[in-house]
Design an enzyme around this catalytic site. Structure first.
Site, PDB file in Angstrom:
ATOM      1  N   VAL A  13     -64.205 -51.043  60.407  1.00  0.00           N
ATOM      2  CA  VAL A  13     -64.570 -50.537  61.659  1.00  0.00           C
ATOM      3  C   VAL A  13     -64.990 -51.588  62.519  1.00  0.00           C
ATOM      4  O   VAL A  13     -65.812 -51.233  63.502  1.00  0.00           O
ATOM      5  CB  VAL A  13     -66.038 -49.664  61.209  1.00  0.00           C
ATOM      6  CG1 VAL A  13     -65.602 -48.298  60.611  1.00  0.00           C
ATOM      7  CG2 VAL A  13     -67.267 -50.199  60.588  1.00  0.00           C
ATOM      8  N   ASP A  14     -64.707 -52.874  62.009  1.00  0.00           N
ATOM      9  CA  ASP A  14     -65.417 -53.857  62.762  1.00  0.00           C
ATOM     10  C   ASP A  14     -64.629 -54.506  64.220  1.00  0.00           C
ATOM     11  O   ASP A  14     -64.960 -55.185  64.808  1.00  0.00           O
ATOM     12  CB  ASP A  14     -65.463 -55.062  61.866  1.00  0.00           C
ATOM     13  CG  ASP A  14     -64.177 -55.711  61.251  1.00  0.00           C
ATOM     14  OD1 ASP A  14     -62.877 -55.409  61.618  1.00  0.00           O
ATOM     15  OD2 ASP A  14     -64.194 -55.708  59.908  1.00  0.00           O
TER      16      ASP A  14
ATOM     17  N   HIS B 140     -61.424 -44.937  60.015  1.00  0.00           N
ATOM     18  CA  HIS B 140     -62.856 -44.761  59.635  1.00  0.00           C
ATOM     19  C   HIS B 140     -63.628 -44.752  61.016  1.00  0.00           C
ATOM     20  O   HIS B 140     -64.880 -45.182  60.727  1.00  0.00           O
ATOM     21  CB  HIS B 140     -63.418 -45.605  58.744  1.00  0.00           C
ATOM     22  CG  HIS B 140     -62.832 -45.191  57.224  1.00  0.00           C
ATOM     23  ND1 HIS B 140     -62.770 -45.855  56.105  1.00  0.00           N
ATOM     24  CD2 HIS B 140     -61.972 -44.165  57.153  1.00  0.00           C
ATOM     25  CE1 HIS B 140     -62.277 -45.251  55.260  1.00  0.00           C
ATOM     26  NE2 HIS B 140     -61.819 -43.914  55.521  1.00  0.00           N
TER      27      HIS B 140
ATOM     28  N   CYS C 190     -72.237 -39.041  71.275  1.00  0.00           N
ATOM     29  CA  CYS C 190     -73.345 -38.025  71.266  1.00  0.00           C
ATOM     30  C   CYS C 190     -73.088 -37.108  70.069  1.00  0.00           C
ATOM     31  O   CYS C 190     -71.949 -36.855  70.018  1.00  0.00           O
ATOM     32  CB  CYS C 190     -73.613 -37.370  72.383  1.00  0.00           C
ATOM     33  SG  CYS C 190     -74.827 -35.893  72.461  1.00  0.00           S
TER      34      CYS C 190
ATOM     35  N   GLY D  17     -56.954 -56.079  50.514  1.00  0.00           N
ATOM     36  CA  GLY D  17     -58.476 -55.743  50.498  1.00  0.00           C
ATOM     37  C   GLY D  17     -59.067 -54.766  50.666  1.00  0.00           C
ATOM     38  O   GLY D  17     -60.050 -54.493  51.026  1.00  0.00           O
TER      39      GLY D  17
HETATM   40  P1  NAD Z   1     -64.611 -51.761  49.507  1.00  0.00           P
HETATM   41  O1  NAD Z   1     -65.946 -52.443  49.730  1.00  0.00           O
HETATM   42  O2  NAD Z   1     -64.349 -50.655  48.526  1.00  0.00           O
HETATM   43  O3  NAD Z   1     -63.184 -52.778  48.678  1.00  0.00           O
HETATM   44  C1  NAD Z   1     -63.117 -54.150  48.812  1.00  0.00           C
HETATM   45  C2  NAD Z   1     -62.055 -54.741  48.177  1.00  0.00           C
HETATM   46  O4  NAD Z   1     -61.781 -56.119  48.841  1.00  0.00           O
HETATM   47  C3  NAD Z   1     -62.288 -54.908  46.832  1.00  0.00           C
HETATM   48  O5  NAD Z   1     -61.240 -54.352  46.018  1.00  0.00           O
HETATM   49  C4  NAD Z   1     -62.339 -56.458  46.662  1.00  0.00           C
HETATM   50  O6  NAD Z   1     -61.934 -57.005  45.447  1.00  0.00           O
HETATM   51  C5  NAD Z   1     -61.470 -56.890  47.793  1.00  0.00           C
HETATM   52  N1  NAD Z   1     -61.961 -58.380  48.326  1.00  0.00           N
HETATM   53  C6  NAD Z   1     -63.105 -58.901  48.271  1.00  0.00           C
HETATM   54  N2  NAD Z   1     -63.124 -60.062  49.014  1.00  0.00           N
HETATM   55  C7  NAD Z   1     -61.722 -60.241  49.448  1.00  0.00           C
HETATM   56  C8  NAD Z   1     -60.972 -61.322  50.235  1.00  0.00           C
HETATM   57  N3  NAD Z   1     -61.723 -62.337  50.321  1.00  0.00           N
HETATM   58  N4  NAD Z   1     -59.789 -61.110  50.380  1.00  0.00           N
HETATM   59  C9  NAD Z   1     -59.149 -59.817  49.771  1.00  0.00           C
HETATM   60  N5  NAD Z   1     -59.630 -58.756  49.297  1.00  0.00           N
HETATM   61  C10 NAD Z   1     -61.037 -59.037  49.045  1.00  0.00           C
HETATM   62  O7  NAD Z   1     -63.741 -51.638  50.664  1.00  0.00           O
HETATM   63  P2  NAD Z   1     -62.616 -50.565  51.014  1.00  0.00           P
HETATM   64  O8  NAD Z   1     -61.570 -50.145  50.126  1.00  0.00           O
HETATM   65  O9  NAD Z   1     -62.355 -50.793  52.757  1.00  0.00           O
HETATM   66  O10 NAD Z   1     -63.465 -49.125  51.440  1.00  0.00           O
HETATM   67  C11 NAD Z   1     -64.784 -49.321  51.819  1.00  0.00           C
HETATM   68  C12 NAD Z   1     -65.213 -48.593  53.109  1.00  0.00           C
HETATM   69  O11 NAD Z   1     -66.425 -49.354  53.608  1.00  0.00           O
HETATM   70  C13 NAD Z   1     -64.196 -48.388  53.970  1.00  0.00           C
HETATM   71  O12 NAD Z   1     -64.382 -47.015  54.541  1.00  0.00           O
HETATM   72  C14 NAD Z   1     -64.679 -49.185  55.197  1.00  0.00           C
HETATM   73  O13 NAD Z   1     -64.863 -48.232  56.269  1.00  0.00           O
HETATM   74  C15 NAD Z   1     -65.889 -49.338  54.880  1.00  0.00           C
HETATM   75  N6  NAD Z   1     -66.534 -50.964  55.247  1.00  0.00           N
HETATM   76  C16 NAD Z   1     -66.009 -51.535  56.343  1.00  0.00           C
HETATM   77  C17 NAD Z   1     -66.385 -52.984  56.607  1.00  0.00           C
HETATM   78  C18 NAD Z   1     -65.659 -53.770  57.855  1.00  0.00           C
HETATM   79  O14 NAD Z   1     -65.373 -52.870  58.719  1.00  0.00           O
HETATM   80  N7  NAD Z   1     -65.535 -54.765  57.657  1.00  0.00           N
HETATM   81  C19 NAD Z   1     -67.159 -53.689  55.754  1.00  0.00           C
HETATM   82  C20 NAD Z   1     -67.567 -52.685  54.402  1.00  0.00           C
HETATM   83  C21 NAD Z   1     -67.109 -51.414  54.174  1.00  0.00           C
HETATM   84 ZN    ZN Z   2     -74.723 -35.537  74.632  1.00  0.00          ZN
END
Ligand code: NAD
Ligand code: ZN
Length: 251
Positions: free
Chosen positions: A102-103, A118, A126, A192
């Site tokens: 979402v970043d 997401h 709103c 990731g």
């Molecule tokens: P997750 O947190 O469930 O899993 C992260 C995965 O990334 C793990 O499998 C881990 O082994 C791997 N990982 C860790 N460091 C890494 C690296 N340096 N390089 C590659 N892989 C690496 O994340 P997900 O599967 O995206 O699901 C989590 C939910 O959380 C999503 O719905 C997302 O929207 C949200 N989220 C978003 C952000 C963001 O926007 N940056 C951050 C955290 C969570």
């Molecule tokens: Zn409104």
């Protein structure tokens, strides 16, 4: 042949390559993931904050957490995984990025076709009317509010961050587009993601059922690993740098 060479070859032989990214793709930019080794968020349990119930109970607390996350994201820069995906698209080697993040870092790195499953943390929506606005952190927007929780300028109801919370449906257009890409691609590059959040985690399975080859880039094994044709067990940024070198050497 090394896993990296196999991955490069699959990408070069494919007509349509699609990337699916998760929090791990932004980990090398210093943005914490939810799950995995470094995924623990000091004193917060994301699952207890990122839900409609949590927001209904204590919107101010939820907003504080999101403002903290926004600040961290505003301070971060896209990493080489984001940059190389943008470069691959520019050179016609990548059709689209489907992201659970979402970043907004893919867009900041220059990716044009980004499907956000997401939502986007910079949007305010709103909870009652159609009002929404996109904040631009470069202009200092969306980092703090005079009043917490912030309110809708149209109807006075609460504003919420424009992200999908646990238990909420995904934006239908994004999901349809992502599923079409999954069915139509020859290669899916899965970077990731833990594969624990559905329906995003179904996309590689759909792709495989329709004949695609799957490449995983993740330092750890995941729920999706057993579906993969190639696994590169490395962090996203160095893995993408080496993959890109390999692709360029083979071209
Ligand atoms: P997750 O947190 O469930 O899993 C992260 C995965 O990334 C793990 O499998 C881990 O082994 C791997 N990982 C860790 N460091 C890494 C690296 N340096 N390089 C590659 N892989 C690496 O994340 P997900 O599967 O995206 O699901 C989590 C939910 O959380 C999503 O719905 C997302 O929207 C949200 N989220 C978003 C952000 C963001 O926007 N940056 C951050 C955290 C969570
Ligand atoms: Zn409104």
């Amino acid at each position: 042949m090394s896993e990296l060479e196999r991955a490069a070859e699959l990408i070069l032989d494919a007509e349509t390559v699609v990337a699916l990214t998760g929090a791990g793709a932004s980990a090398d930019s210093g943005i914490p993931t939810f799950r995995g080794k470094d995924g623990l968020w000091n004193r917060y349990d994301p699952r207890e904050l990122a839900t409609p119930e949590a927001f209904a109970k204590d919107p101010e607390k939820v907003w504080k957490w999101y403002l903290w996350r926004r600040k961290k994201i505003a301070e971060a820069e896209p990493n080489d995984a984001h940059r190389i995906l943008a470069r691959m698209e520019e050179e016609g080697l990548l059709e689209a990025v489907i992201t659970q993040n979402v970043d907004g870092l893919h867009q900041r790195a220059g990716s044009e076709r980004v499907i956000e499953l997401h939502g986007n943390i910079w949007r305010d929506e709103c909870i009652d009317c159609d009002y929404e606005r996109m904040n631009d952190p470069e202009r200092g927007e969306g980092l703090e509010y005079d009043e917490l929780p912030p309110r809708c300028p149209e109807c006075g109801e609460l504003l919420r961050p424009g992200v999908v919370w646990f238990g909420e449906p995904l934006p239908p257009d994004a999901l349809v587009e992502a599923e079409e890409l999954a069915r139509g691609c020859d290669v899916m590059l899965v970077i990731g993601t833990s594969g624990e959040v559905r329906p995003a985690a179904d996309l590689p399975v759909i792709a495989r059922q329709h004949g695609a080859r799957l490449i995983e880039i993740n330092p750890s094994e995941t729920q999706l690993s057993h579906h993969m044709h190639v696994c590169i067990r490395e962090r996203a940024a160095p893995a993408m740098r080496r993959l890109w070198e390999e692709i360029r050497a083979m071209r």
